[in-house]
Structures are given as C-alpha cells and as structure tokens.
Scaffold this motif. Structure first.
Motif, PDB file in Angstrom:
ATOM      1  N   UNK A   1       1.043  -1.091  -0.006  1.00 10.83           N
ATOM      2  CA  UNK A   1      -0.052   0.016  -0.152  1.00 10.83           C
ATOM      3  C   UNK A   1       0.888   1.286  -0.116  1.00 10.83           C
ATOM      4  N   UNK A   2       2.005   1.129   0.933  1.00 10.60           N
ATOM      5  CA  UNK A   2       2.861   2.465   0.953  1.00 10.60           C
ATOM      6  C   UNK A   2       3.485   2.697  -0.239  1.00 10.60           C
ATOM      7  N   UNK A   3       4.171   1.646  -0.926  1.00  7.84           N
ATOM      8  CA  UNK A   3       4.731   1.617  -2.313  1.00  7.84           C
ATOM      9  C   UNK A   3       3.828   2.337  -3.585  1.00  7.84           C
ATOM     10  N   UNK A   4       2.668   1.665  -3.642  1.00  9.32           N
ATOM     11  CA  UNK A   4       1.869   1.825  -4.591  1.00  9.32           C
ATOM     12  C   UNK A   4       1.175   3.219  -4.231  1.00  9.32           C
ATOM     13  N   UNK A   5       0.625   3.512  -3.074  1.00  9.37           N
ATOM     14  CA  UNK A   5       0.294   4.941  -2.967  1.00  9.37           C
ATOM     15  C   UNK A   5       1.323   6.157  -3.154  1.00  9.37           C
ATOM     16  N   UNK A   6       2.506   5.623  -2.927  1.00 10.94           N
ATOM     17  CA  UNK A   6       3.544   6.791  -3.234  1.00 10.94           C
ATOM     18  C   UNK A   6       3.891   6.786  -4.683  1.00 10.94           C
ATOM     19  N   UNK A   7       3.843   5.848  -5.395  1.00 13.91           N
ATOM     20  CA  UNK A   7       3.894   6.048  -6.745  1.00 13.91           C
ATOM     21  C   UNK A   7       2.780   6.728  -7.617  1.00 13.91           C
ATOM     22  N   UNK A   8       1.631   6.791  -6.848  1.00 18.21           N
ATOM     23  CA  UNK A   8       0.504   7.482  -7.371  1.00 18.21           C
ATOM     24  C   UNK A   8       0.477   8.814  -7.181  1.00 18.21           C
ATOM     25  N   UNK A   9       1.114   9.341  -5.869  1.00 12.39           N
ATOM     26  CA  UNK A   9       1.066  10.618  -5.476  1.00 12.39           C
ATOM     27  C   UNK A   9       2.451  11.319  -6.014  1.00 12.39           C
ATOM     28  N   UNK A  10       3.229  10.535  -6.369  1.00 20.23           N
ATOM     29  CA  UNK A  10       4.491  11.113  -7.113  1.00 20.23           C
ATOM     30  C   UNK A  10       4.583  11.020  -8.832  1.00 20.23           C
ATOM     31  N   UNK A  11       3.183  10.621  -9.120  1.00 19.53           N
ATOM     32  CA  UNK A  11       2.539  10.867 -10.508  1.00 19.53           C
ATOM     33  C   UNK A  11       2.893   9.535 -11.443  1.00 19.53           C
ATOM     34  N   UNK A  12       3.471   8.433 -10.932  1.00 20.18           N
ATOM     35  CA  UNK A  12       3.758   7.275 -11.464  1.00 20.18           C
ATOM     36  C   UNK A  12       2.206   6.192 -11.523  1.00 20.18           C
TER      37      UNK A  12
END
Length: 170
Positions: free
Chosen positions: A76-87
């Motif tokens: 969850x942390x990795x995927x939500x970070x990807x989303x928030x950073x534009x990936x």
C-alpha cells in the motif's frame, strides 16, 4: 525469449551480433534491406530492486501508528507513493448525479485496494499505480520512480532525503 533484445556490438560501422546465437536470432527477427530503428536497452539491476523493496518494507515498519490505516502493508505504501509522485494511470468518470458518483465509488473501491479514488460532485477520479515490473518499466524509469517513492517516504516520515535508502544499504 524471442522478445529479448538481441545483443550486439558497435564496430564503428555496423551493429554486429556478439555470437552465432545472436546472429541466428537476428536472421530470424530481421529482413535484409529493411530499415530498423534501434533503441538502447539498459538492464535493470536485481540488487537495486531488492534494495528498493527492502527499504519500503523497513520504512513501513517504522510508520507512526496513525498512518497504518492509510498504509496497512508495504505494498500500500509503495503503490500510493507511486500514485502521489505521478507514476499512475488516471481515469475520470462523469456521472449523472453526485449520488451516482458515490455509488460508483462504492462499486469500484473493492476492485483495487491500492487505488486512490476521489469523488467531487458528480465526477469520479481513479488513480492506480503504474507497474514497476521489468516488462512494464525499463531501467531508467524504474530508477526514477524508485527515487521518487523513497523521497516520498522520507518526506512522509519527516527525515532527511536519502535516509530511507541508507537505512537498508547494508
């Protein structure tokens, strides 16, 4: 294996297959006289990928308790970070009413536990993380997204940029 890049060496005048194996693959893949566009291929480091996932896991273990509901697993942390950073991939649905938009959110939410779904008035926006798998993301985009995620985590934890990456460097 037929989709794997054909390994060649530039001899100053032409790209030459490195061995008979690669020459045979080139003969099967290419037609003499045709024009092809070459793109340089950079292999991804398995060590870099292992380091990345270890860093995300270690950072997740150090999240404050109030963040565990938002990021219940390292994934969850990795995927939500990807989303928030534009990936991310983004989709937008315009519904007839605000109530229909909320119904759509309730329908979609269980389909992807990692997605960020937002309803504003009658518009539903869905953000899903881009895949970081080897087929989906080459070496350079992977390295850029890895750095963006680790920076996001550093900011989330309120530590100096680079601290999360260093925590698992050993």
């Amino acid at each position: 294996m037929t989709d794997a890049p054909i390994t060649m060496r530039w001899d100053g005048e032409a790209m030459v297959p490195l061995s008979q194996f690669w020459a045979a693959r080139a003969d099967k893949a290419f037609v003499v006289g045709e024009i092809y566009r070459l793109v340089e291929h950079h292999d991804r480091s398995a060590n870099s990928q292992r380091h990345y996932f270890a860093c995300v896991h270690a950072a997740w273990q150090n999240l404050p308790d109030q963040m565990i509901e938002i990021y219940p697993t390292p994934e969850h942390l990795r995927k939500k970070a990807l989303i928030r950073k534009g990936y991310r991939d983004e989709r937008e649905y315009v519904c007839a009413t605000k109530s229909a938009a909320l119904d759509l959110v309730r329908t979609i939410r269980p389909l992807d536990d990692y997605a960020i779904i937002e309803a504003r008035e009658n518009v539903v926006r869905i953000w899903t993380a881009k895949s970081q798998s080897v087929p989906a993301m080459g070496a350079k985009p992977f390295q850029e997204s890895k750095q963006a995620v680790l920076d996001f985590i550093d900011d989330l934890l309120g530590v100096e940029r680079g601290a999360t990456a260093k925590s698992e460097a050993a």
